[in-house]
Design an enzyme around this catalytic site. Structure first.
Site, short mmCIF file in Angstrom:
data_model
loop_
_atom_site.label_atom_id
_atom_site.label_comp_id
_atom_site.label_asym_id
_atom_site.label_seq_id
_atom_site.Cartn_x
_atom_site.Cartn_y
_atom_site.Cartn_z
N CYS A 82 0.82 -1.22 0.00
CA CYS A 82 0.00 0.00 0.00
C CYS A 82 0.85 1.27 0.00
O CYS A 82 0.37 2.33 -0.35
CB CYS A 82 -0.98 0.00 1.16
N CYS A 110 2.87 2.44 5.27
CA CYS A 110 3.86 2.20 6.32
C CYS A 110 5.16 1.78 5.68
O CYS A 110 5.26 0.68 5.15
CB CYS A 110 3.38 1.10 7.25
N CYS A 113 -6.10 -2.52 9.05
CA CYS A 113 -4.84 -1.81 8.88
C CYS A 113 -4.30 -1.55 10.29
O CYS A 113 -5.03 -1.05 11.15
CB CYS A 113 -5.12 -0.50 8.14
N TYR A 172 -2.22 29.67 10.08
CA TYR A 172 -2.57 28.31 9.64
C TYR A 172 -3.23 27.57 10.81
O TYR A 172 -2.78 26.51 11.22
CB TYR A 172 -1.33 27.54 9.18
N GLU A 232 -6.76 31.28 9.00
CA GLU A 232 -6.87 30.00 8.30
C GLU A 232 -7.59 30.24 6.98
O GLU A 232 -8.49 31.07 6.91
CB GLU A 232 -7.62 29.02 9.21
N ASP A 244 1.93 26.97 11.86
CA ASP A 244 1.82 25.51 11.70
C ASP A 244 1.37 25.23 10.27
O ASP A 244 0.23 24.81 10.03
CB ASP A 244 0.81 24.97 12.73
N CYS A 285 5.58 19.95 9.54
CA CYS A 285 5.48 18.53 9.21
C CYS A 285 6.44 18.18 8.09
O CYS A 285 6.38 17.08 7.55
CB CYS A 285 4.05 18.17 8.85
N1 SAH Z 1 -2.83 24.36 13.47
C1 SAH Z 1 -3.90 23.50 13.03
C2 SAH Z 1 -3.88 23.17 11.55
C3 SAH Z 1 -2.55 22.85 10.94
S1 SAH Z 1 -2.61 22.14 9.32
C4 SAH Z 1 -3.91 22.22 13.86
O1 SAH Z 1 -2.89 21.85 14.41
O2 SAH Z 1 -4.96 21.59 13.94
C5 SAH Z 1 -2.33 23.48 8.27
C6 SAH Z 1 -3.55 24.34 8.05
O3 SAH Z 1 -3.15 25.39 7.15
C7 SAH Z 1 -4.74 23.66 7.40
O4 SAH Z 1 -5.88 23.86 8.19
C8 SAH Z 1 -4.88 24.38 6.04
O5 SAH Z 1 -6.21 24.52 5.62
C9 SAH Z 1 -4.26 25.71 6.32
N2 SAH Z 1 -3.72 26.45 5.17
C10 SAH Z 1 -3.14 25.97 4.05
N3 SAH Z 1 -2.72 26.96 3.26
C11 SAH Z 1 -3.02 28.12 3.89
C12 SAH Z 1 -2.83 29.51 3.57
N4 SAH Z 1 -2.24 29.88 2.43
N5 SAH Z 1 -3.24 30.42 4.45
C13 SAH Z 1 -3.84 30.06 5.61
N6 SAH Z 1 -4.06 28.77 5.96
C14 SAH Z 1 -3.66 27.82 5.11
#
Ligand code: SAH
Length: 466
Positions: A87, A90, A167, A320, A341, A389, A416
């Site tokens: 898949c 993993c 899974c 974000y 966001e 984030d 990430c």
């Molecule tokens: N901090 C949150 C989400 C992190 S994931 C948590 O930990 O739950 C990253 C997020 O960035 C997602 O929700 C995605 O929709 C948002 N995102 C992606 N591109 C973006 C942009 N250009 N401006 C603002 N947010 C964005």
């Protein structure tokens, strides 16, 4: 530097070589060298001596496969999953968790030094207490296997569905939803979506669980506004899924690989489920982002909060912010928290989440992070701390510029992707910040991803304008 021209490479396709594995790529493949050329080999472990066969010779690297293990690593173990290697999810089932954590920490440290030019010494990693069954989200493509509806995973680099009853990184609830939906399709001859022709109905089974609340959401993604035998579907799910709180039809009539569409109709129960994280309750609709490993997310956010070092008077900006998980944790310890966001539904959830937790000092904006940050900077907003984030591609150049202009004392960067993180840290260092701390958290055991949290401090805290 001496440059080797391609025609001078002596590595040959279909030839076998004896090699020692020295490290890993960011996707988790082993790296060896043959006559100076890097060769990438899946499912091997650093330190192992192997006989490999070269499958492809590229411009700068070759790709091989393991033929014979001459000296296995003490970290080698038998993959727990019968479909390991098929898949593509993993990639570390052939090694113990200790080696997986070691290589992930190394990957972060390598990215910081090689791409970011930042040497913080060895990077600590917090491993996940649960190595299996940790995911609270599953999405199974639906397809025909021997003429019978099945759901599981796409075979690596294809759209052929491999049926998977269990899974190892998924929860029992995900298995139960999958089995109930597949059973309903077979019982009532519900047509499977055919992506080549764009015909048929059921495309994906999407499951989300609130591990703390025990609530389960089952979303059937369909190529249309209606399902045949909707009542029978709800009954089957009810009978087989303890904790079922929501059955949703997700409409996705577009061609292409996106799993969820943008229209949802609740067939039974609530429109969204709830979960508890860091002592707060969050509403989770199918499209909102929510970390898949709840317990580890709690640890990661907890550390981000510590690094932010807020007192109850400060202003913190969370770019974000998704459904406001981090923003609301920050708000409890700040004077004001501002979340930004891009997805409207997530912002609606974030506002609702603030309300249901009685948090009144958080504001949310639906906007592109770069545009919002530029506007806030131009308006004279000067947060004491900024938390970012971003998705895997990292923060955009305008976010870096705007952050530099707002000149917060501290920036907490949750990432990430170690490579884009390191690129962005280098830029922030050029804008007056110093990376003072970095550590890794494993939210994705057995898979190649790793999260990192970093603290940056302004080199001249007194230059901070309030
Ligand atoms: N901090 C949150 C989400 C992190 S994931 C948590 O930990 O739950 C990253 C997020 O960035 C997602 O929700 C995605 O929709 C948002 N995102 C992606 N591109 C973006 C942009 N250009 N401006 C603002 N947010 C964005």
């Amino acid at each position: 530097m001496f440059h080797v021209k391609r025609e001078e490479w002596t590595v040959k396709k279909n030839e076998c070589y004896e090699v020692r594995i020295t490290g890993y790529t960011s996707e988790g493949q082993g790296v060896a060298h043959v006559e100076g050329m890097a060769v990438f080999v899946p499912r091997v472990i650093a330190g192992e001596l192997c006989r490999i066969k070269i499958l492809k010779v590229g411009k700068t690297a070759a790709y091989g496969k393991l033929e014979e293990l001459l000296e296995p690593s003490p970290h080698r173990q038998k993959p727990a999953c019968p479909t390991a290697g098929l898949c593509g999810g993993c990639v570390f089932q052939h090694m113990d968790y200790e080696e997986e954590c070691r290589l992930k920490a190394q990957r972060v440290s390598d990215a910081l030094t090689r791409i970011g030019g930042i040497d913080l010494g060895p990077i600590a990693i917090t491993g996940s207490a649960a190595v299996g069954g940790y995911r609270n989200k599953a999405q199974y493509p639906v397809g025909l296997c021997g003429g019978v509806p099945e759901a599981g995973f796409f075979r690596q680099r294809s759209h052929q569905v491999i049926p998977v009853e269990h899974c190892g990184i998924q929860s029992a609830s995900a298995d139960q939803v999958r089995a109930a939906v597949v059973g309903w399709m077979r019982r009532w001859n519900v047509p499977v979506y055919d992506e080549t022709a764009g015909t048929g109905i059921v495309r994906h089974i999407f499951v989300r669980c609130g591990f703390r609340t025990g609530e389960v959401l089952a979303c059937i993604v369909a190529n249309g506004e209606k399902l045949p035998r909707e009542k029978a579907l709800v009954e089957a799910l009810h009978a087989q899924v303890p904790g079922l709180a929501s059955v949703v039809l997700g409409v996705n009539t577009r061609r292409g690989n996106a799993v969820l569409g943008d229209r949802f109709r609740t067939l039974w129960g609530k429109d969204a489920i709830e979960d508890e994280l860091c002592g707060l309750r969050f509403r989770l609709s199918p499209r909102s982002f929510y970390q898949v490993n709840r317990d580890q997310a709690e640890r990661l956010y907890g550390r981000a909060l510590e690094l932010a070092q807020l007192d109850r008077t400060q202003t913190v900006l969370d770019l974000y912010c998704g459904t406001g998980t981090i923003t609301l944790c920050l708000a409890r310890e700040a004077g004001t928290a501002i979340g930004v966001e891009i997805i409207e539904a997530a912002i609606a959830d974030a506002k609702e989440n603030a309300k249901r937790n009685g948090i009144e000092n958080a504001r949310f904006f639906c906007a592109d992070a770069g545009q919002a940050a530029m506007r806030l900077a131009a308006e004279g907003t000067r947060p004491d701390v900024i938390v970012v984030d971003p998705p895997r591609k990292g923060v955009s150049a305008d976010v870096i510029e705007a952050m530099a202009e707002m000149a917060p004392r501290r920036i907490v960067y949750i990432s990430c992707d170690p490579a884009t993180l390191a690129r962005d840290l280098r830029l922030l260092e050029q804008h007056g910040y110093r990376t003072v701390h970095a550590e890794a958290f494993d939210l994705f055991p057995r898979c190649a991803h790793v999260e990192t949290v970093v603290l940056l401090s302004h080199k001249k805290p007194d230059g901070h304008i309030n």
